[in-house]
Design an enzyme around this catalytic site. Structure first.
Site, PDB file in Angstrom:
ATOM      1  N   LEU A   3       0.762  -1.159   0.095  1.00 42.62           N
ATOM      2  CA  LEU A   3      -0.002  -0.297   0.113  1.00 42.62           C
ATOM      3  C   LEU A   3       0.961   1.494  -0.622  1.00 42.62           C
ATOM      4  CD1 LEU A   3      -3.195   0.534   0.221  1.00 42.62           C
ATOM      5  CD2 LEU A   3      -2.779   0.484   2.449  1.00 42.62           C
ATOM      6  N   HIS A   4       1.662   1.243  -1.202  1.00 43.55           N
ATOM      7  CA  HIS A   4       2.547   2.732  -1.363  1.00 43.55           C
ATOM      8  C   HIS A   4       1.846   3.709  -1.959  1.00 43.55           C
ATOM      9  CE1 HIS A   4       2.926   1.831  -5.791  1.00 43.55           C
ATOM     10  NE2 HIS A   4       2.084   0.541  -5.459  1.00 43.55           N
ATOM     11  N   ALA A   5       2.502   4.794  -1.676  1.00 44.94           N
ATOM     12  CA  ALA A   5       1.748   6.090  -2.714  1.00 44.94           C
ATOM     13  C   ALA A   5       0.627   6.014  -3.778  1.00 44.94           C
ATOM     14  CB  ALA A   5       2.528   7.192  -2.783  1.00 44.94           C
TER      15      ALA A   5
END
Length: 77
Positions: A3-5
């Site tokens: 769950l990155h940017a």
């Protein structure tokens, strides 16, 4: 990739479409789905088991929409 940017931003944009309060749990950490920074602090890696909590009038619809976004791999390849 976890769950990155980019996926966090997509999740926040989706959450803003509903009146329900959405929260994400990763172990003992909880973040609002309305906050990119909060989601980034979770540092959820690919393969993590997340729990989605939705409370409010359209909670079921919000859960369904988030499930569809996850199943579509956040529209990433």
């Amino acid at each position: 990739m976890g769950l990155h940017a980019r996926p966090a931003t997509k999740l926040v944009e989706l959450a803003q479409q509903f009146s329900a309060e959405l929260s994400i749990m990763d172990g003992d950490k909880v973040a609002s789905a309305a906050s990119v920074l909060g989601l980034m602090v979770l540092a959820s890696a690919q393969g993590s088991t997340l729990t989605l909590i939705a409370e409010g009038d359209d909670a079921e619809a919000a859960l369904d929409a988030v499930q569809a976004l996850v199943e579509a791999n956040f529209d990433e390849e």
